[in-house]
Every structure is written in C-alpha cells, then in structure tokens.
Write a protein that holds these residues in place. Structure first.
Motif, PDB file in Angstrom:
ATOM      1  N   ALA A  67       0.831  -1.210   0.000  1.00  0.00           N
ATOM      2  CA  ALA A  67       0.000   0.000   0.000  1.00  0.00           C
ATOM      3  C   ALA A  67       0.859   1.251   0.000  1.00  0.00           C
ATOM      4  O   ALA A  67       0.575   2.208  -0.705  1.00  0.00           O
ATOM      5  CB  ALA A  67      -0.936  -0.003   1.204  1.00  0.00           C
ATOM      6  N   SER A  68       1.933   1.240   0.792  1.00  0.00           N
ATOM      7  CA  SER A  68       2.756   2.441   0.851  1.00  0.00           C
ATOM      8  C   SER A  68       3.513   2.650  -0.447  1.00  0.00           C
ATOM      9  O   SER A  68       3.696   3.767  -0.890  1.00  0.00           O
ATOM     10  CB  SER A  68       3.728   2.355   2.030  1.00  0.00           C
ATOM     11  N   SER A  69       3.950   1.557  -1.097  1.00  0.00           N
ATOM     12  CA  SER A  69       4.674   1.742  -2.343  1.00  0.00           C
ATOM     13  C   SER A  69       3.715   2.113  -3.470  1.00  0.00           C
ATOM     14  O   SER A  69       4.085   2.838  -4.378  1.00  0.00           O
ATOM     15  CB  SER A  69       5.453   0.489  -2.711  1.00  0.00           C
ATOM     16  N   ALA A  70       2.503   1.605  -3.427  1.00  0.00           N
ATOM     17  CA  ALA A  70       1.536   1.984  -4.458  1.00  0.00           C
ATOM     18  C   ALA A  70       1.186   3.459  -4.326  1.00  0.00           C
ATOM     19  O   ALA A  70       0.973   4.148  -5.322  1.00  0.00           O
ATOM     20  CB  ALA A  70       0.278   1.132  -4.348  1.00  0.00           C
ATOM     21  N   ALA A  71       1.140   3.951  -3.105  1.00  0.00           N
ATOM     22  CA  ALA A  71       0.873   5.372  -2.908  1.00  0.00           C
ATOM     23  C   ALA A  71       2.092   6.207  -3.274  1.00  0.00           C
ATOM     24  O   ALA A  71       1.979   7.364  -3.643  1.00  0.00           O
ATOM     25  CB  ALA A  71       0.473   5.642  -1.461  1.00  0.00           C
ATOM     26  N   GLY A  72       3.278   5.606  -3.187  1.00  0.00           N
ATOM     27  CA  GLY A  72       4.503   6.335  -3.476  1.00  0.00           C
ATOM     28  C   GLY A  72       4.910   6.273  -4.929  1.00  0.00           C
ATOM     29  O   GLY A  72       6.017   6.638  -5.276  1.00  0.00           O
ATOM     30  N   VAL A  73       4.034   5.800  -5.800  1.00  0.00           N
ATOM     31  CA  VAL A  73       4.366   5.695  -7.210  1.00  0.00           C
ATOM     32  C   VAL A  73       4.318   7.060  -7.880  1.00  0.00           C
ATOM     33  O   VAL A  73       4.731   7.206  -9.014  1.00  0.00           O
ATOM     34  CB  VAL A  73       3.416   4.678  -7.899  1.00  0.00           C
ATOM     35  N   ALA A  74       3.843   8.054  -7.167  1.00  0.00           N
ATOM     36  CA  ALA A  74       3.722   9.383  -7.751  1.00  0.00           C
ATOM     37  C   ALA A  74       5.085   9.860  -8.249  1.00  0.00           C
ATOM     38  O   ALA A  74       6.124   9.496  -7.725  1.00  0.00           O
ATOM     39  CB  ALA A  74       3.171  10.360  -6.712  1.00  0.00           C
ATOM     40  N   ARG A  75       5.048  10.678  -9.242  1.00  0.00           N
ATOM     41  CA  ARG A  75       6.229  11.126  -9.954  1.00  0.00           C
ATOM     42  C   ARG A  75       7.087  12.045  -9.082  1.00  0.00           C
ATOM     43  O   ARG A  75       6.602  12.883  -8.354  1.00  0.00           O
ATOM     44  CB  ARG A  75       5.741  11.869 -11.191  1.00  0.00           C
ATOM     45  N   ASP A  76       8.416  11.862  -9.194  1.00  0.00           N
ATOM     46  CA  ASP A  76       9.358  12.763  -8.532  1.00  0.00           C
ATOM     47  C   ASP A  76       9.590  13.964  -9.425  1.00  0.00           C
ATOM     48  O   ASP A  76      10.050  13.823 -10.552  1.00  0.00           O
ATOM     49  CB  ASP A  76      10.697  12.060  -8.306  1.00  0.00           C
ATOM     50  N   ASP A  77       9.246  15.136  -8.954  1.00  0.00           N
ATOM     51  CA  ASP A  77       9.498  16.351  -9.707  1.00  0.00           C
ATOM     52  C   ASP A  77      10.621  17.141  -9.048  1.00  0.00           C
ATOM     53  O   ASP A  77      10.517  18.331  -8.814  1.00  0.00           O
ATOM     54  CB  ASP A  77       8.231  17.210  -9.799  1.00  0.00           C
ATOM     55  N   THR A  78      11.719  16.444  -8.744  1.00  0.00           N
ATOM     56  CA  THR A  78      12.813  17.125  -8.062  1.00  0.00           C
ATOM     57  C   THR A  78      13.543  18.066  -9.001  1.00  0.00           C
ATOM     58  O   THR A  78      14.070  19.074  -8.565  1.00  0.00           O
ATOM     59  CB  THR A  78      13.797  16.098  -7.485  1.00  0.00           C
ATOM     60  N   LYS A  79      13.583  17.733 -10.300  1.00  0.00           N
ATOM     61  CA  LYS A  79      14.234  18.599 -11.272  1.00  0.00           C
ATOM     62  C   LYS A  79      13.172  19.261 -12.130  1.00  0.00           C
ATOM     63  O   LYS A  79      12.140  18.687 -12.412  1.00  0.00           O
ATOM     64  CB  LYS A  79      15.174  17.791 -12.167  1.00  0.00           C
ATOM     65  N   GLY A  80      13.463  20.460 -12.556  1.00  0.00           N
ATOM     66  CA  GLY A  80      12.544  21.166 -13.429  1.00  0.00           C
ATOM     67  C   GLY A  80      12.693  20.705 -14.866  1.00  0.00           C
ATOM     68  O   GLY A  80      13.352  19.697 -15.167  1.00  0.00           O
ATOM     69  N   LEU A  81      12.125  21.469 -15.772  1.00  0.00           N
ATOM     70  CA  LEU A  81      12.157  21.119 -17.180  1.00  0.00           C
ATOM     71  C   LEU A  81      13.584  21.152 -17.724  1.00  0.00           C
ATOM     72  O   LEU A  81      14.039  20.203 -18.365  1.00  0.00           O
ATOM     73  CB  LEU A  81      11.252  22.068 -17.975  1.00  0.00           C
ATOM     74  N   ASN A 163       4.814   6.563 -17.833  1.00  0.00           N
ATOM     75  CA  ASN A 163       4.154   6.227 -16.565  1.00  0.00           C
ATOM     76  C   ASN A 163       4.396   4.776 -16.185  1.00  0.00           C
ATOM     77  O   ASN A 163       4.669   4.469 -15.021  1.00  0.00           O
ATOM     78  CB  ASN A 163       2.649   6.490 -16.655  1.00  0.00           C
ATOM     79  N   ILE A 164       4.311   3.873 -17.148  1.00  0.00           N
ATOM     80  CA  ILE A 164       4.568   2.461 -16.869  1.00  0.00           C
ATOM     81  C   ILE A 164       6.014   2.265 -16.436  1.00  0.00           C
ATOM     82  O   ILE A 164       6.298   1.535 -15.483  1.00  0.00           O
ATOM     83  CB  ILE A 164       4.230   1.604 -18.112  1.00  0.00           C
ATOM     84  N   SER A 165       6.936   2.927 -17.118  1.00  0.00           N
ATOM     85  CA  SER A 165       8.347   2.816 -16.763  1.00  0.00           C
ATOM     86  C   SER A 165       8.616   3.324 -15.355  1.00  0.00           C
ATOM     87  O   SER A 165       9.369   2.713 -14.600  1.00  0.00           O
ATOM     88  CB  SER A 165       9.189   3.583 -17.777  1.00  0.00           C
ATOM     89  N   GLU A 166       7.997   4.446 -14.992  1.00  0.00           N
ATOM     90  CA  GLU A 166       8.185   4.979 -13.640  1.00  0.00           C
ATOM     91  C   GLU A 166       7.664   4.010 -12.586  1.00  0.00           C
ATOM     92  O   GLU A 166       8.310   3.782 -11.565  1.00  0.00           O
ATOM     93  CB  GLU A 166       7.478   6.327 -13.503  1.00  0.00           C
ATOM     94  N   LYS A 167       6.496   3.420 -12.830  1.00  0.00           N
ATOM     95  CA  LYS A 167       5.926   2.481 -11.862  1.00  0.00           C
ATOM     96  C   LYS A 167       6.773   1.221 -11.744  1.00  0.00           C
ATOM     97  O   LYS A 167       6.998   0.721 -10.637  1.00  0.00           O
ATOM     98  CB  LYS A 167       4.492   2.133 -12.237  1.00  0.00           C
ATOM     99  N   VAL A 168       7.250   0.717 -12.870  1.00  0.00           N
ATOM    100  CA  VAL A 168       8.103  -0.476 -12.827  1.00  0.00           C
ATOM    101  C   VAL A 168       9.388  -0.174 -12.059  1.00  0.00           C
ATOM    102  O   VAL A 168       9.853  -0.987 -11.251  1.00  0.00           O
ATOM    103  CB  VAL A 168       8.394  -0.977 -14.263  1.00  0.00           C
ATOM    104  N   ASN A 169       9.961   1.010 -12.279  1.00  0.00           N
ATOM    105  CA  ASN A 169      11.173   1.382 -11.544  1.00  0.00           C
ATOM    106  C   ASN A 169      10.910   1.494 -10.048  1.00  0.00           C
ATOM    107  O   ASN A 169      11.734   1.086  -9.230  1.00  0.00           O
ATOM    108  CB  ASN A 169      11.740   2.694 -12.081  1.00  0.00           C
ATOM    109  N   ARG A 170       9.764   2.052  -9.671  1.00  0.00           N
ATOM    110  CA  ARG A 170       9.429   2.159  -8.243  1.00  0.00           C
ATOM    111  C   ARG A 170       9.274   0.785  -7.610  1.00  0.00           C
ATOM    112  O   ARG A 170       9.749   0.536  -6.522  1.00  0.00           O
ATOM    113  CB  ARG A 170       8.116   2.941  -8.045  1.00  0.00           C
ATOM    114  N   TYR A 171       8.585  -0.128  -8.298  1.00  0.00           N
ATOM    115  CA  TYR A 171       8.402  -1.472  -7.757  1.00  0.00           C
ATOM    116  C   TYR A 171       9.731  -2.216  -7.697  1.00  0.00           C
ATOM    117  O   TYR A 171       9.966  -2.997  -6.784  1.00  0.00           O
ATOM    118  CB  TYR A 171       7.383  -2.250  -8.582  1.00  0.00           C
ATOM    119  N   ALA A 172      10.610  -1.984  -8.661  1.00  0.00           N
ATOM    120  CA  ALA A 172      11.924  -2.626  -8.635  1.00  0.00           C
ATOM    121  C   ALA A 172      12.751  -2.103  -7.464  1.00  0.00           C
ATOM    122  O   ALA A 172      13.443  -2.872  -6.793  1.00  0.00           O
ATOM    123  CB  ALA A 172      12.647  -2.388  -9.946  1.00  0.00           C
ATOM    124  N   GLU A 173      12.661  -0.799  -7.188  1.00  0.00           N
ATOM    125  CA  GLU A 173      13.357  -0.240  -6.041  1.00  0.00           C
ATOM    126  C   GLU A 173      12.775  -0.803  -4.739  1.00  0.00           C
ATOM    127  O   GLU A 173      13.509  -1.126  -3.803  1.00  0.00           O
ATOM    128  CB  GLU A 173      13.246   1.279  -6.034  1.00  0.00           C
TER     129      GLU A 173
END
Length: 178
Positions: A67-81, A163-173
């Motif tokens: 549950a916590s990782s599914a909620a943490g799948v949100a995108r990291d916007d640490t860097k700007g454009l 979006n799929i790539s970001e989620k897969v990376n989060r689950y892999a981490e």
C-alpha cells in the motif's frame, strides 16, 4: 363394515400406524448451522508466516509495503524542465513535463493552419474554382480536428509508456532489484 376405528378428533390420520411426531420449526433463512457460528478468531498480522523478499537480508512479508509503495508511485518532480532536459543519466523523465507544452504548441499550429485554409477557401469562393473554397470552408475544420486527435493519441502513448516505466522502476526499487 370396516375394521379401522374412526379417527379421533384433532389427530391426523396416519395410514402407516406410526405416532405423529412434532414438526420442527423451520430455520430462519440464510442462517448458518450452529457448528459454523463459533469460529476461532483470526490470528493477528504479526503471527502470519513471513516470506523473504529477494535481495533483503531479513524476514519480511512480501506484501507489507504494497500500500505504501503503491501510494509512493507518484512522480518525482525534483528537477525542473531544464534540469530534466540536461540530465544525461536519464534518471528523470522529461516527457511528463514537456508533453503539455508540445500539445499546446501543436494545437496553436493546427489552429493557424486551419485559419489559413479558411482564408484560402474564402478567397477561392470568388474564383473559377469556387467548389474547392466551399469544400475547404465546410470540411477544413474536420481535417484539423483529425490531425489534433492523432497528435494527442501519440502524445498519450508516450506519456503512458513513461508512466509504466516509472511504476516499474518504483516497484523494482521497493523489491530491492535495482
């Protein structure tokens, strides 16, 4: 005459000579039998068997952080454009930040192209080929909308892949694979 004695009042006739039994009252609908009503309480979460995660040194349930990782799948916007554009490690994706800008630019360009077609149609209405001008005025907006839909679908495909790539990376981490 017959050998059978007459029935006593209030007693139903029993052709087999058995004593009538008291009928059992019907059970309430959807009621479980009494043997299933008293179930042992469920064991707490800590007493459940644990499964080891790959790459983790200790015992931990594989679903503990779901549950916590599914909620943490949100995108990291640490860097700007600009930071994402010049990120040569490709750690941050630029597509989510740039897709809106590209869509606005494409919409404006298609509107300008349609406006040019409209002006061309109005000018050709007063020439020998007036039917081309009429066709352009009546159906030019449909062509512009079709092109806009094609560009939108293409941008959505890019966005969905990222979006799929970001989620897969989060689950892999989360699972300790990366």
């Amino acid at each position: 005459m017959s050998e059978n004695p007459p029935n006593q009042p209030g007693r139903p006739e029993d052709p087999y000579g058995e004593e009538p039994t008291q009928p059992t009252p019907p059970q309430q609908p959807y009621q479980q039998p009494p043997s299933y009503q008293q179930q042992p309480p469920a064991q707490p979460y800590q007493q459940q068997p644990h499964h080891e995660q790959p790459g983790s040194g200790g015992q931990q349930p594989f679903y503990a952080n779901a549950a916590s990782s599914a909620a943490g799948v949100a995108r990291d916007d640490t860097k700007g454009l600009l930071g994402s554009l010049f990120d040569f490690s490709f750690a941050n994706y630029v597509t989510p930040k740039i897709v809106k800008i590209v869509y606005v630019i494409v919409t404006i360009l298609l509107a300008l192209v349609w406006l040019g077609w409209f002006i061309f149609g109005v000018v050709t209405l007063f020439s020998d080929q007036w039917y081309i001008g009429l066709f352009t005025i009546l159906f030019g907006w449909i062509v512009a909308l079709v092109y806009l839909a094609i560009y939108r679908i293409g941008l959505e495909v890019f966005q969905a892949v990222v979006n799929i790539s970001e989620k897969v990376n989060r689950y892999a981490e989360r699972d300790g694979i990366v």
